[in-house]
Design an enzyme around this catalytic site. Structure first.
Site, PDB file in Angstrom:
ATOM      1  N   GLU A   3       0.724  -1.243   0.103  1.00  0.00           N
ATOM      2  CA  GLU A   3      -0.043  -0.050   0.020  1.00  0.00           C
ATOM      3  C   GLU A   3       0.962   1.242  -0.053  1.00  0.00           C
ATOM      4  O   GLU A   3       0.545   2.358  -0.843  1.00  0.00           O
ATOM      5  CB  GLU A   3      -0.910  -0.133   1.239  1.00  0.00           C
ATOM      6  N   GLU A  63       2.755  -7.575   9.500  1.00  0.00           N
ATOM      7  CA  GLU A  63       1.474  -7.093   9.580  1.00  0.00           C
ATOM      8  C   GLU A  63       0.526  -7.979  10.272  1.00  0.00           C
ATOM      9  O   GLU A  63      -0.410  -7.821  11.203  1.00  0.00           O
ATOM     10  CB  GLU A  63       0.780  -6.738   8.364  1.00  0.00           C
TER      11      GLU A  63
END
Length: 889
Positions: free
Chosen positions: A459, A768
């Site tokens: 991202e 993550e």
């Protein structure tokens, strides 16, 4: 008083030298032998001319407002300071001088915006970089030359082939409709008498390139542009200015493709293209300003640890560390040789690079493949490839080249991120905790490429939630004041008209202009938008910068008022079903708008062992779930913090109003979400952590709530089940409520979900997903997502024991209260505070506990021994003591 003030600086960044606007603020640290706050005398010269000396108020060494007449463009300032003696003590010596320059101020820019004459070929992600250039004559006698430049896009500037400065990815990532920074460089040494040439190499960058996991085009503009002025000063006082205008030309460059996300292609066989006239003033841009942040730079070069020849024409390079940056390659082979470099974070069991875990997915849609790829074609002249118009997140690189061998020594990783100054250190007698601290630092740095991104790969967006989670840790590791202030300007720029804060800023998708977009309906989440309140307050507490509160106050108010209105006017469907009319307390429950929720909690597993992602498996249920407990808790925190902000800014009536509102929100939270026995209705680890850390639980129920939190941890096999928002507070809450042993058990847990599981699976940055690389060796999601690294704040505040005292600002008062554990026999660390360097070291030897603390000048401290004994050192300097572990006073 014999020592001088030190560490002088201004509140601006810069590359070759600090560059400011017309009225910078001045800061320094007190003399090391200043026992109490003193006043200071400040003097400066502007272009060699002295200004009248200025005397500060007592203790006025932080963010002194510019005390003289505002500066004009291009001024060169040198200033110094000394402490004034009191009570018969003499003045200190003068400090060393600090020098800076003012930039070219907005009103003084005369250059035109110029844009390349582009062909219609190539869409976003595939466009080339263009060269904008001009020639000019320089007589003999140049005394100095300053190049001021900026761009809508990413640019590099060259004077006679010599690159200007060391900053990378200039002018940086901002919300280009409102904020644009320029850079200033000393290019005197690059000039020659006679014919000279300026070149600006311009690519799409953040302005027009791809944005986010789904690789959508940035919406800032359709035409890139550059603006520059070269100011020359001659020995005889004459001046000359070379500006971008219609006389400049545009040509194709050897960079045939450049995108920050996808990568860069350079064909060294491509010579200078046909020069065409530039387009003049085809873009609109805001007034140019000067960034408070340090520049992005190459901060480290790392050779490959290993290069494996997988098969003919294919190599895998391992650089040993996941980071942000790029690879330089000096072995390009003979003319026409094409080398393709793919970047990633993981290699599979077959030893080959795998990047499918970074593909972007949406429920019901085909994945969007993840790509980070550079390509280079040799001209056979010994060139070195360094792709400065892209940036990647990677540890591994796959190099493909047909028929030409590769020299492994020619591969070098350039680590690229904001050049943040370290202010905190930590080490202890447990090697794994030192390593955990190290990978958390690497993870943050890899996500500090001009703005605080979530990951440097998939991202690469500056999500507000990530930074509000990590900011209290970031301030313990680095000087992030200027970095954070720069980012907050984009958060304000992107704020929606109704007061909502965008999910990420700078927001290249420009949600504030697309309110009918589905993503706009997912904007305004608790724990994300609250960054506009939480981050400035953290900066104020850590650095004492009152202005950071003032410049963000209006945005804070708009955000909190929007959230309060949402609480009043929108209800979760479950409460509508409970009662058609809202119960009295419901007007303070923030439950009727979208919230991301706890996010990234450990994933449950189905009977066959597969991982269950609630967002993917049942997105409607996840979207519609009641997240009012989270929303209301954060509404309380932000409203209470806003009351404190108003108090600092001398807005007493506003402070009283928000403080009273915060109390009503807390009462409503207790009514709806807390039972008389101290249990929360959600009964989750995250819920108890949040309730205890934010002060939502009444004092008489805190013991019961903490006990229930421990029960849930034990029921999970002494594992955490917290996610994005609560994990950073989990261990401090346990330690502060009487369960330090449980905190250490979680910290040292080796099976998933845990931090040391990451270490055991080879992590070099924070993941993550708690099982970013599972037991089968399969990667999941981003392997460089720094938010869970907030745990290392616990290493500073509890293992080392160093924390700022309640109510203290800028570390004027601190306490050292270590929480020892048998697995950690010693700890040491430092914090470079605005007052000076704090150093702590403690060690256990049998039953003896020895501690040493360095107390900076004009600072108060107290030391809390493990047995509860409290000692307050009488003055600055070194304090040292030894006590028995069980000894009391």
């Amino acid at each position: 008083m014999r020592n001088a003030p030190h560490d002088l600086g201004i509140d601006s960044g810069g590359d070759d030298f600090p560059v400011s606007g017309p009225a910078p603020r001045l800061s320094w640290k007190p003399p090391s032998d200043a026992a109490r706050p003193v006043s200071y005398e400040v003097e400066c010269t502007v272009d060699g001319e002295a200004r009248p000396p200025f005397t500060t108020a007592v203790g006025g060494h932080r963010f002194l407002a510019w005390p003289w007449e505002a500066l004009d463009s291009g001024r060169r300032v040198a200033w110094r300071v000394r402490a004034l003696g009191t009570d018969g003590t003499g003045d200190s010596p003068w400090s060393l001088s600090h020098a800076f320059e003012t930039g070219l101020l907005a009103a003084d820019w005369r250059a035109h915006w110029i844009s390349p004459a582009e062909s219609a070929d190539g869409g976003y992600g595939r466009r080339p970089a263009c060269t904008l250039s001009t020639r000019f004559q320089v007589p003999a006698g140049v005394r100095s030359a300053r190049l001021y430049a900026t761009a809508l896009g990413v640019y590099e500037a060259y004077v006679n082939g010599e690159r200007a400065g060391t900053a990378e990815l200039t002018p940086g990532s901002t919300s280009y409709d409102r904020t644009l920074h320029a850079q200033a460089h000393d290019v005197t040494s690059a000039l020659v008498t006679g014919d000279n040439r300026i070149e600006i190499l311009l690519s799409d960058g953040w302005y027009r390139g791809q944005v986010g996991a789904f690789r959508q085009p940035a919406g800032w503009g359709t035409v890139p542009g550059a603006r520059a002025e070269l100011h020359l000063l001659y020995a005889d006082g004459a001046r000359q200015v070379v500006r971008t205008d219609g006389t400049w030309t545009s040509a194709a460059s050897a960079i045939t493709r450049a995108d920050l996300m996808d990568g860069q292609t350079t064909d060294f066989r491509v010579g200078p293209g046909i020069e065409q006239p530039v387009l003049v003033d085809r873009v609109e841009a805001p007034a140019i300003t000067w960034s408070p942040a340090p520049p992005v730079r190459v901060v480290q070069s790392r050779p490959a640890q290993s290069v494996q020849h997988i098969e003919d024409g294919l190599w895998i390079a391992d650089f040993g560390q996941n980071a942000s940056g790029w690879i330089t390659l000096s072995d390009l082979g003979p003319a026409g040789t094409r080398t393709v470099i793919d970047y990633g974070e993981h290699v599979g069991a077959d030893g080959d690079l795998t990047i499918t875990h970074l593909d972007a997915t949406r429920p019901g849609q085909a994945p969007i493949p993840f790509v980070q790829r550079d390509e280079v074609v040799s001209a056979g002249h010994g060139e070195t490839f360094e792709p400065r118009h892209t940036v990647h997140g990677f540890r591994y690189a796959r190099i493909r080249r047909d028929g030409v061998p590769l020299d492994p020594a020619s591969l070098v990783m350039r680590v690229v991120h904001s050049d943040l100054r370290r202010t905190g250190t930590f080490s202890c007698g447990h090697e794994d905790l030192d390593r955990l601290h190290d990978i958390a630092e690497w993870s943050f740095r890899g996500n500090a490429v001009d703005v605080p991104t979530d990951c440097p790969t998939r991202e690469r967006l500056a999500w507000t939630g990530d930074y509000q989670v990590f900011a209290p840790t970031a301030t313990r590791l680095y000087d992030v004041l200027g970095f954070s202030r720069k980012w907050l300007s984009s958060v304000r720029d992107d704020q929606l008209p109704d007061g909502r804060i965008a999910n990420f800023s700078p927001d290249g998708r420009r949600i504030k202009h697309h309110l009918d977009d589905q993503f706009a309906m997912m904007t305004g989440s608790a724990g994300w938008g609250d960054a506009i309140v939480a981050v400035p307050w953290e900066l104020y507490e850590s650095y004492g910068d009152r202005e950071v509160l003032a410049e963000n106050r209006e945005a804070m108010v708009r955000w909190v008022e929007w959230a309060l209105n949402s609480a009043r006017t929108a209800r979760h469907h479950s409460r509508v079903e409970r009662s058609a009319e809202p119960l009295p307390h419901e007007r303070y429950l923030w439950d009727g708008s979208f919230h991301w929720g706890e996010w990234t909690e450990p994933k449950a597993k189905a009977a066959d062992g597969t991982r269950v992602d609630p967002v993917q498996s049942d997105p409607v249920a996840w979207f519609m779930a009641d997240k009012g407990e989270i929303g209301t808790a954060f509404l309380y925190r932000s409203t209470a913090t806003l009351a404190r902000v108003a108090r600092v800014l001398d807005r007493a009536e506003e402070a009283d109003r928000y403080a009273a509102t915060a109390e009503r929100i807390r009462d409503a939270w207790r009514t709806e979400f807390l039972s008389p026995d101290g249990r929360t209705t959600g009964d989750t680890q995250a819920g108890y952590v949040r309730a205890l850390s934010l002060g939502l639980v009444p004092d008489e129920l805190r013991e019961a709530a903490a006990a229930r939190l421990v029960e849930l941890i034990r029921a999970a096999g002494t594992h955490l089940t917290t996610g994005f928002l609560a994990t950073g507070d989990l261990l401090p809450v346990l330690a502060d409520t009487g369960y330090p042993d449980v905190a250490y058990e979680l910290l040292l847990q080796r099976t998933a979900p845990s931090w040391l599981y990451m270490l055991d699976r080879g992590a070099t940055t924070i993941w993550e997903d708690w099982e970013g690389v599972d037991d089968t060796g399969t990667a999941h999601d981003s392997l460089n997502h720094y938010s869970k690294g907030a745990v290392v704040r616990f290493l500073h505040t509890h293992v080392l024991g160093l924390r700022q005292a309640p109510g203290s600002i800028a570390w004027e008062s601190f306490e050292v209260a270590p929480v020892p554990h048998p697995s950690v026999p010693w700890a040491r660390g430092t914090h470079e505070s605005p007052q000076g360097t704090i150093a702590v070291e403690w060690r256990t030897t049998g039953e003896l506990f020895t501690i040493t603390v360095d107390v900076p000048p004009a600072t108060t401290a107290r030391v809390v021994f493990p047995d509860g004994t409290i000692v307050e050192p009488a003055s600055c300097g070194r304090f040292s003591a030894t006590r028995r572990m069980g000894e009391g006073s």
